[in-house]
Design a protein around this motif. Structure first.
Motif, PDB file in Angstrom:
ATOM      1  N   LEU A   1      -4.903   0.694   6.797  1.00 23.75           N
ATOM      2  CA  LEU A   1      -3.570   0.578   7.328  1.00 23.75           C
ATOM      3  C   LEU A   1      -3.445   2.091   8.208  1.00 23.75           C
ATOM      4  CD1 LEU A   1      -1.529  -0.756   4.804  1.00 23.75           C
ATOM      5  CD2 LEU A   1      -2.320  -1.812   6.600  1.00 23.75           C
ATOM      6  N   GLY A   2      -4.400   3.065   8.072  1.00 22.40           N
ATOM      7  CA  GLY A   2      -4.279   4.257   8.633  1.00 22.40           C
ATOM      8  C   GLY A   2      -5.547   4.957   8.748  1.00 22.40           C
ATOM      9  N   LEU A   3      -5.752   6.010   9.560  1.00 21.72           N
ATOM     10  CA  LEU A   3      -7.145   6.589   9.820  1.00 21.72           C
ATOM     11  C   LEU A   3      -7.093   7.985   9.273  1.00 21.72           C
ATOM     12  CD1 LEU A   3      -7.822   5.763  13.546  1.00 21.72           C
ATOM     13  CD2 LEU A   3      -8.617   4.295  11.722  1.00 21.72           C
ATOM     14  N   GLN A   4      -6.106   8.275   8.349  1.00 20.98           N
ATOM     15  CA  GLN A   4      -6.254   9.495   7.572  1.00 20.98           C
ATOM     16  C   GLN A   4      -5.651   9.249   6.231  1.00 20.98           C
ATOM     17  OE1 GLN A   4      -3.522  12.115   9.837  1.00 20.98           O
ATOM     18  NE2 GLN A   4      -5.212  13.180  10.582  1.00 20.98           N
ATOM     19  N   ASP A   5      -6.216   9.869   5.261  1.00 26.04           N
ATOM     20  CA  ASP A   5      -5.804   9.663   3.860  1.00 26.04           C
ATOM     21  C   ASP A   5      -4.484  10.096   3.607  1.00 26.04           C
ATOM     22  OD1 ASP A   5      -8.507   9.329   3.266  1.00 26.04           O
ATOM     23  OD2 ASP A   5      -8.866  10.959   2.172  1.00 26.04           O
ATOM     24  N   GLY A   6      -3.875   9.081   3.083  1.00 24.79           N
ATOM     25  CA  GLY A   6      -2.154   9.432   2.676  1.00 24.79           C
ATOM     26  C   GLY A   6      -1.285   9.052   3.961  1.00 24.79           C
ATOM     27  N   VAL A   7      -1.800   8.211   4.865  1.00 24.48           N
ATOM     28  CA  VAL A   7      -1.009   8.038   6.182  1.00 24.48           C
ATOM     29  C   VAL A   7      -1.151   6.606   6.469  1.00 24.48           C
ATOM     30  CG1 VAL A   7      -0.607   8.625   8.482  1.00 24.48           C
ATOM     31  CG2 VAL A   7      -1.381  10.362   6.953  1.00 24.48           C
ATOM     32  N   ASN A   8      -0.039   5.951   6.068  1.00 27.12           N
ATOM     33  CA  ASN A   8       0.106   4.547   6.511  1.00 27.12           C
ATOM     34  C   ASN A   8       0.763   4.193   8.173  1.00 27.12           C
ATOM     35  OD1 ASN A   8       0.800   1.769   6.724  1.00 27.12           O
ATOM     36  ND2 ASN A   8       1.163   1.286   4.830  1.00 27.12           N
ATOM     37  N   SER A   9       0.273   3.967   8.929  1.00 22.86           N
ATOM     38  CA  SER A   9       0.546   3.944  10.301  1.00 22.86           C
ATOM     39  C   SER A   9       1.369   2.860  10.436  1.00 22.86           C
ATOM     40  CB  SER A   9      -0.696   3.866  11.391  1.00 22.86           C
ATOM     41  OG  SER A   9      -1.459   4.832  11.332  1.00 22.86           O
ATOM     42  N   PHE A  10       1.768   1.878   9.428  1.00 22.78           N
ATOM     43  CA  PHE A  10       2.567   0.821   9.655  1.00 22.78           C
ATOM     44  C   PHE A  10       4.131   0.964   8.995  1.00 22.78           C
ATOM     45  CE2 PHE A  10      -1.560  -0.997  10.263  1.00 22.78           C
ATOM     46  CZ  PHE A  10      -1.365  -1.923  11.455  1.00 22.78           C
ATOM     47  N   VAL A  11       4.222   2.319   8.439  1.00 23.86           N
ATOM     48  CA  VAL A  11       5.461   2.619   7.950  1.00 23.86           C
ATOM     49  C   VAL A  11       6.192   3.649   8.753  1.00 23.86           C
ATOM     50  CG1 VAL A  11       6.789   3.530   6.041  1.00 23.86           C
ATOM     51  CG2 VAL A  11       4.899   2.093   5.526  1.00 23.86           C
ATOM     52  N   ARG A  12       7.440   3.230   9.137  1.00 25.79           N
ATOM     53  CA  ARG A  12       7.959   4.247  10.090  1.00 25.79           C
ATOM     54  C   ARG A  12       8.584   5.222   9.594  1.00 25.79           C
ATOM     55  NH1 ARG A  12       9.010   1.707  15.260  1.00 25.79           N
ATOM     56  NH2 ARG A  12       8.576  -0.488  15.054  1.00 25.79           N
ATOM     57  N   ASP A  13       9.119   6.385  10.201  1.00 25.48           N
ATOM     58  CA  ASP A  13       9.734   7.513   9.445  1.00 25.48           C
ATOM     59  C   ASP A  13      11.110   7.067   8.738  1.00 25.48           C
ATOM     60  OD1 ASP A  13       7.848   9.033  10.628  1.00 25.48           O
ATOM     61  OD2 ASP A  13       9.168   9.761  12.312  1.00 25.48           O
ATOM     62  N   ASP A  14      11.666   5.888   9.142  1.00 26.13           N
ATOM     63  CA  ASP A  14      12.818   5.502   8.265  1.00 26.13           C
ATOM     64  C   ASP A  14      12.504   4.450   7.174  1.00 26.13           C
ATOM     65  OD1 ASP A  14      12.267   3.096   9.583  1.00 26.13           O
ATOM     66  OD2 ASP A  14      13.976   2.912  10.735  1.00 26.13           O
ATOM     67  N   GLY A  15      11.234   4.397   6.909  1.00 29.20           N
ATOM     68  CA  GLY A  15      10.850   3.580   5.712  1.00 29.20           C
ATOM     69  C   GLY A  15      10.667   2.065   6.063  1.00 29.20           C
ATOM     70  N   ARG A  16      10.919   1.778   7.458  1.00 29.56           N
ATOM     71  CA  ARG A  16      10.808   0.102   7.656  1.00 29.56           C
ATOM     72  C   ARG A  16       9.374  -0.200   8.324  1.00 29.56           C
ATOM     73  NH1 ARG A  16      15.307  -2.720   8.427  1.00 29.56           N
ATOM     74  NH2 ARG A  16      17.402  -1.621   8.238  1.00 29.56           N
ATOM     75  N   TRP A  17       8.853  -1.253   7.954  1.00 28.16           N
ATOM     76  CA  TRP A  17       7.682  -1.674   8.617  1.00 28.16           C
ATOM     77  C   TRP A  17       7.504  -1.905   9.917  1.00 28.16           C
ATOM     78  CZ3 TRP A  17       3.414  -1.732   5.434  1.00 28.16           C
ATOM     79  CH2 TRP A  17       2.261  -2.192   6.025  1.00 28.16           C
TER      80      TRP A  17
END
Length: 229
Positions: free
Chosen positions: A61-77
């Protein structure tokens, strides 16, 4: 995370406020994925395999440890991207307690818990509330699919179809590499005897394999999202 096995006495007071805030998944860049999810997930993110004391399918879900690229800054998918089952299941989790016993746990640190508002888990007489019936039905299905996924992985390993892999994705400004992954070896797959291919097809596993291979191209989307494009 503060996990406790679900108990009708200890957790009789719990209610759950359902929310669209998925911030709890924002630091999860790899999630467990069941074989049944492969076809839907393949359109949105890479499906890879990790060796964690045994091969396990994961959604990247992301290319960096601890970063989910599908979760927006407001917490929405980021809709309409597929939401993996383990994220939809939260704050309920399944754990193999040994001897084939699957335990249902709750994360008491989840911010959606309440004691006065939300959907209750248990009625005043201690019986399961309708919402908990829905949850348990979902979890029972997850247990079935977890066992089917183990069988799928067993076939991949028995047929020696897995090989180490490093994914590289390119952006005009930089390239990004993710290593220590495993993938299905297409040459070995094509060389399988017809009987083995037919068995994989009859179990629905051949479709899972093709979904996995197609999904590997989705990493470019993650890179562009990471770069802010």
């Amino acid at each position: 995370m503060r996990l406790e096995r679900l108990n009708r006495e200890a957790h009789a007071h719990l209610r759950l406020n359902q929310t669209t805030d998925l911030s709890y998944a924002g630091s999860t860049h790899l999630v467990d994925l069941a074989a049944v999810e492969f076809v839907q997930a393949a359109a949105d993110f890479p499906i890879v395999f990790l060796d964690e004391d045994g091969m396990t399918p994961k959604g990247l879900l992301g290319l960096q440890d601890g970063v989910n690229s599908f979760v927006r800054d407001d917490g929405r998918w980021r809709e309409p991207a597929y939401v993996p089952g383990v994220i939809r299941m939260f704050p309920f989790l399944l754990s193999d307690d040994g001897d084939g016993d699957i335990g249902v746990y709750v994360d008491l640190d989840f911010t959606g818990w309440d004691t006065t508002h939300g959907k209750r888990l248990f009625e005043d007489d201690g019986s399961d509330a309708p919402y908990l019936h829905e949850v348990m039905e979902f979890l029972r299905g997850a247990v079935v699919e977890e066992r089917r996924t183990r069988d799928f992985m067993g076939d991949l390993e028995r047929l020696e179809l897995l090989r180490p892999m490093t994914l590289t994705f390119e952006h005009p400004e930089r390239a990004f590499t993710v290593g220590d992954l495993w993938t299905v070896d297409e040459d070995r797959l094509q060389a399988l005897p017809y009987g083995e291919v037919a068995l994989l097809h009859s179990k629905g596993y051949l479709a899972c394999i093709h979904a996995h291979l197609l999904s590997l191209h989705q990493g470019t989307k993650l890179l562009y999202r990471l770069m802010g494009d």
